[in-house]
Scaffold this motif. Structure first.
Motif, mmCIF file in Angstrom:
data_model
loop_
_atom_site.group_PDB
_atom_site.id
_atom_site.type_symbol
_atom_site.label_atom_id
_atom_site.label_comp_id
_atom_site.label_asym_id
_atom_site.label_seq_id
_atom_site.Cartn_x
_atom_site.Cartn_y
_atom_site.Cartn_z
ATOM 1 N N LYS A 18 0.820 -1.217 0.000
ATOM 2 C CA LYS A 18 0.000 0.000 0.000
ATOM 3 C C LYS A 18 0.853 1.266 0.000
ATOM 4 C CE LYS A 18 -0.831 0.442 4.935
ATOM 5 N NZ LYS A 18 -1.854 0.527 5.968
ATOM 6 N N GLY A 23 3.669 3.391 -8.011
ATOM 7 C CA GLY A 23 2.253 3.252 -8.288
ATOM 8 C C GLY A 23 2.026 2.916 -9.746
ATOM 9 N N GLY A 24 0.839 3.237 -10.203
ATOM 10 C CA GLY A 24 0.493 2.946 -11.595
ATOM 11 C C GLY A 24 1.395 3.669 -12.587
ATOM 12 N N GLY A 25 1.898 4.842 -12.199
ATOM 13 C CA GLY A 25 2.809 5.587 -13.075
ATOM 14 C C GLY A 25 4.109 4.827 -13.290
ATOM 15 N N ASP A 80 8.896 9.226 -11.507
ATOM 16 C CA ASP A 80 7.465 9.281 -11.188
ATOM 17 C C ASP A 80 7.245 9.165 -9.684
ATOM 18 O OD1 ASP A 80 4.741 9.576 -12.347
ATOM 19 O OD2 ASP A 80 4.412 7.753 -11.194
ATOM 20 N N PHE A 84 5.279 11.992 -7.728
ATOM 21 C CA PHE A 84 3.962 11.649 -7.185
ATOM 22 C C PHE A 84 3.907 11.839 -5.671
ATOM 23 C CE2 PHE A 84 0.973 8.529 -5.317
ATOM 24 C CZ PHE A 84 -0.203 9.107 -5.768
ATOM 25 N N SER A 88 0.755 12.606 -3.009
ATOM 26 C CA SER A 88 0.214 11.681 -2.009
ATOM 27 C C SER A 88 0.238 12.326 -0.624
ATOM 28 C CB SER A 88 0.950 10.341 -2.048
ATOM 29 O OG SER A 88 2.172 10.405 -1.375
ATOM 30 N N ALA A 115 2.540 15.888 -10.741
ATOM 31 C CA ALA A 115 2.312 14.451 -10.935
ATOM 32 C C ALA A 115 1.970 14.108 -12.381
ATOM 33 C CB ALA A 115 1.209 13.962 -9.994
ATOM 34 N N PRO A 119 4.060 11.049 -16.408
ATOM 35 C CA PRO A 119 3.150 10.345 -17.324
ATOM 36 C C PRO A 119 3.113 10.958 -18.739
ATOM 37 C CG PRO A 119 2.156 10.482 -15.158
ATOM 38 C CD PRO A 119 3.414 11.301 -15.092
ATOM 39 N N ASN A 165 -2.978 7.893 -16.004
ATOM 40 C CA ASN A 165 -2.428 8.628 -14.863
ATOM 41 C C ASN A 165 -2.563 10.133 -15.056
ATOM 42 O OD1 ASN A 165 -1.023 6.975 -12.613
ATOM 43 N ND2 ASN A 165 -0.630 5.862 -14.506
ATOM 44 N N ILE A 168 -6.462 10.897 -14.390
ATOM 45 C CA ILE A 168 -6.903 10.926 -12.983
ATOM 46 C C ILE A 168 -6.413 12.204 -12.300
ATOM 47 C CG2 ILE A 168 -4.970 9.546 -12.074
ATOM 48 C CD1 ILE A 168 -6.910 8.339 -10.038
ATOM 49 N N ASN A 169 -5.208 12.677 -12.688
ATOM 50 C CA ASN A 169 -4.688 13.910 -12.084
ATOM 51 C C ASN A 169 -5.388 15.152 -12.632
ATOM 52 O OD1 ASN A 169 -2.877 12.414 -10.541
ATOM 53 N ND2 ASN A 169 -1.265 12.531 -12.094
HETATM 54 N N1 LIG Z 1 2.191 10.450 -11.724
HETATM 55 C C1 LIG Z 1 1.361 9.636 -11.076
HETATM 56 N N2 LIG Z 1 1.807 8.440 -10.668
HETATM 57 C C2 LIG Z 1 1.003 7.598 -9.952
HETATM 58 O O1 LIG Z 1 1.425 6.502 -9.596
HETATM 59 C C3 LIG Z 1 -0.326 8.040 -9.644
HETATM 60 C C4 LIG Z 1 -0.729 9.286 -10.125
HETATM 61 N N3 LIG Z 1 0.123 10.061 -10.826
HETATM 62 N N4 LIG Z 1 -1.981 9.755 -9.877
HETATM 63 C C5 LIG Z 1 -2.901 9.018 -9.045
HETATM 64 C C6 LIG Z 1 -2.642 7.533 -9.101
HETATM 65 C C7 LIG Z 1 -3.277 6.808 -7.963
HETATM 66 N N5 LIG Z 1 -2.191 6.517 -7.045
HETATM 67 C C8 LIG Z 1 -2.364 6.290 -5.684
HETATM 68 C C9 LIG Z 1 -1.320 6.052 -4.802
HETATM 69 C C10 LIG Z 1 -1.525 5.920 -3.439
HETATM 70 C C11 LIG Z 1 -2.790 6.009 -2.917
HETATM 71 C C12 LIG Z 1 -3.021 5.926 -1.440
HETATM 72 O O2 LIG Z 1 -4.094 5.642 -0.996
HETATM 73 N N6 LIG Z 1 -2.014 6.241 -0.641
HETATM 74 C C13 LIG Z 1 -2.111 6.313 0.805
HETATM 75 C C14 LIG Z 1 -1.430 5.177 1.468
HETATM 76 C C15 LIG Z 1 -2.364 4.088 1.726
HETATM 77 C C16 LIG Z 1 -2.324 3.675 3.161
HETATM 78 O O3 LIG Z 1 -1.268 3.830 3.809
HETATM 79 O O4 LIG Z 1 -3.343 3.162 3.607
HETATM 80 C C17 LIG Z 1 -1.392 7.535 1.281
HETATM 81 O O5 LIG Z 1 -0.464 7.988 0.567
HETATM 82 O O6 LIG Z 1 -1.755 8.044 2.309
HETATM 83 C C18 LIG Z 1 -3.853 6.206 -3.767
HETATM 84 C C19 LIG Z 1 -3.627 6.360 -5.124
HETATM 85 C C20 LIG Z 1 -1.014 6.758 -7.684
HETATM 86 N N7 LIG Z 1 -1.209 7.302 -8.899
#
Ligand SMILES: Nc1nc(=O)c2c([nH]1)NC[C@@H]1CN(c3ccc(C(=O)N[C@@H](CCC(=O)O)C(=O)O)cc3)C=[N+]21
Length: 210
Positions: A18, A23-25, A80, A84, A88, A115, A119, A165, A168-169
Motif C-alpha cells: 500500500k 504506483g500505476g505511473g 514518477d 507523485f 500523495s 504528478a 506520465p 495517470n 486521474i490527475n
Molecule cells: N504520476 C502519477 N503516478 C502515480 O502513480 C499516480 C498518479 N500520478 N496519480 C494518481 C494515481 C493513484 N495513485 C495512488 C497512490 C496511493 C494512494 C493511497 O491511498 N495512498 C495512501 C497510502 C495508503 C495507506 O497507507 O493506507 C497515502 O499515501 O496516504 C492512492 C492512489 C497513484 N497514482
C-alpha cells in the motif's frame, strides 16, 4: 535504493504494497521499458544476418533509439515516484479551517500538475517506441516476429496507462487552460500510438497465421 535497481521480485512486491510509490505511473514506465527492450532484442537478433543485410543501417538506427528510450523509461520509474510523492502527501493535508482548506487546495493544484509531468513523458516515449516496432515488423528477423508483437502490446498498455495517470490527475486540476493544453498535447499521441500498435500487431498475427 533506486526503484529501478531493485530485483524484479522486490519491485513487484513493493508495487503490490500500500506504499504510495511505486504506483500505476511507475508500472507504466516499466512496462514501456520492457516493450522497447524487445525492440532492441529484435535488432540484436537481426543485425549481421545475411538475409537482412539490406536493412542493416536501419536496424542500427532503431537499436540506438531503442536503447535511449529504454534508459529514459527506466529512469521514469524513479522520477514518477519523486513527482507523485508530494501529491500523495497533499491528499492527506487537513482542511478543517478555512486557512487549511485554502492551503490544501493550492498545494494540491501544484502537486497535481507535478504528478502529470512524468506520465506525459511516458506517453511520448511509448509513442516513439511503437514507431520502432512499426519498422521492425517489416525489417526485423522473422524468427523474432512474436517479440515484435509482445513488445508492441506492452507499449500499447503503457501508453494508455500513461494517459490514465494524466487523466486521474487532471480531473482534479482547476486550471482549465493547463488541462486543455495537456489534453491537446497528449490525446492525439495516444490515439495515433494505439492505432499504430494495433496495425503492427495485426501484421504480426497475419505473418504468424497459417
Ligand atoms: N504520476 C502519477 N503516478 C502515480 O502513480 C499516480 C498518479 N500520478 N496519480 C494518481 C494515481 C493513484 N495513485 C495512488 C497512490 C496511493 C494512494 C493511497 O491511498 N495512498 C495512501 C497510502 C495508503 C495507506 O497507507 O493506507 C497515502 O499515501 O496516504 C492512492 C492512489 C497513484 N497514482
Amino acid at each position: 535504493m533506486k526503484l529501478a535497481d531493485k530485483t524484479c521480485n522486490e519491485f513487484v512486491n513493493e508495487l503490490a504494497s500500500k506504499n504510495p510509490v511505486p504506483g500505476g505511473g511507475g508500472a507504466a514506465a516499466l512496462v514501456g521499458a520492457i516493450g522497447v527492450a524487445l525492440s532492441s532484442m529484435v535488432c540484436n537478433l537481426t543485425t549481421g544476418k545475411k538475409k537482412y543485410a539490406q536493412f542493416e543501417d536501419d536496424i542500427q538506427d532503431i537499436l540506438k533509439k531503442a536503447q535511449e528510450l529504454q534508459n529514459s523509461l527506466m529512469q521514469m520509474i524513479d522520477e514518477d515516484a519523486e513527482n507523485f510523492l508530494p501529491l500523495s502527501k497533499a491528499y492527506g493535508m487537513p482542511k478543517g479551517t478555512e486557512q487549511e482548506r485554502k492551503l490544501k487546495e493550492e498545494t494540491l493544484e501544484k502537486a497535481l500538475k507535478q504528478a502529470c509531468e512524468v506520465p506525459i513523458k511516458i506517453v511520448k516515449a511509448c509513442y516513439d517506441a511503437i514507431k520502432l516496432h512499426a519498422e521492425l515488423v517489416d525489417k526485423g528477423s522473422r524468427l523474432a516476429i512474436s517479440d515484435v508483437g509482445v513488445g508492441v502490446q506492452c507499449l500499447r498498455a503503457a501508453i494508455i496507462s500513461g494517459q490514465l495517470n494524466i487523466v486521474i490527475n487532471i480531473n482534479s486540476i482547476k486550471d482549465s487552460v493547463y488541462v486543455d493544453r495537456i489534453k491537446k498535447e497528449v490525446m492525439p499521441l495516444v490515439k495515433e500510438g494505439v492505432n499504430l500498435a494495433d496495425k503492427v500487431y495485426e501484421k504480426v498475427e497475419q505473418i504468424l497465421s497459417r
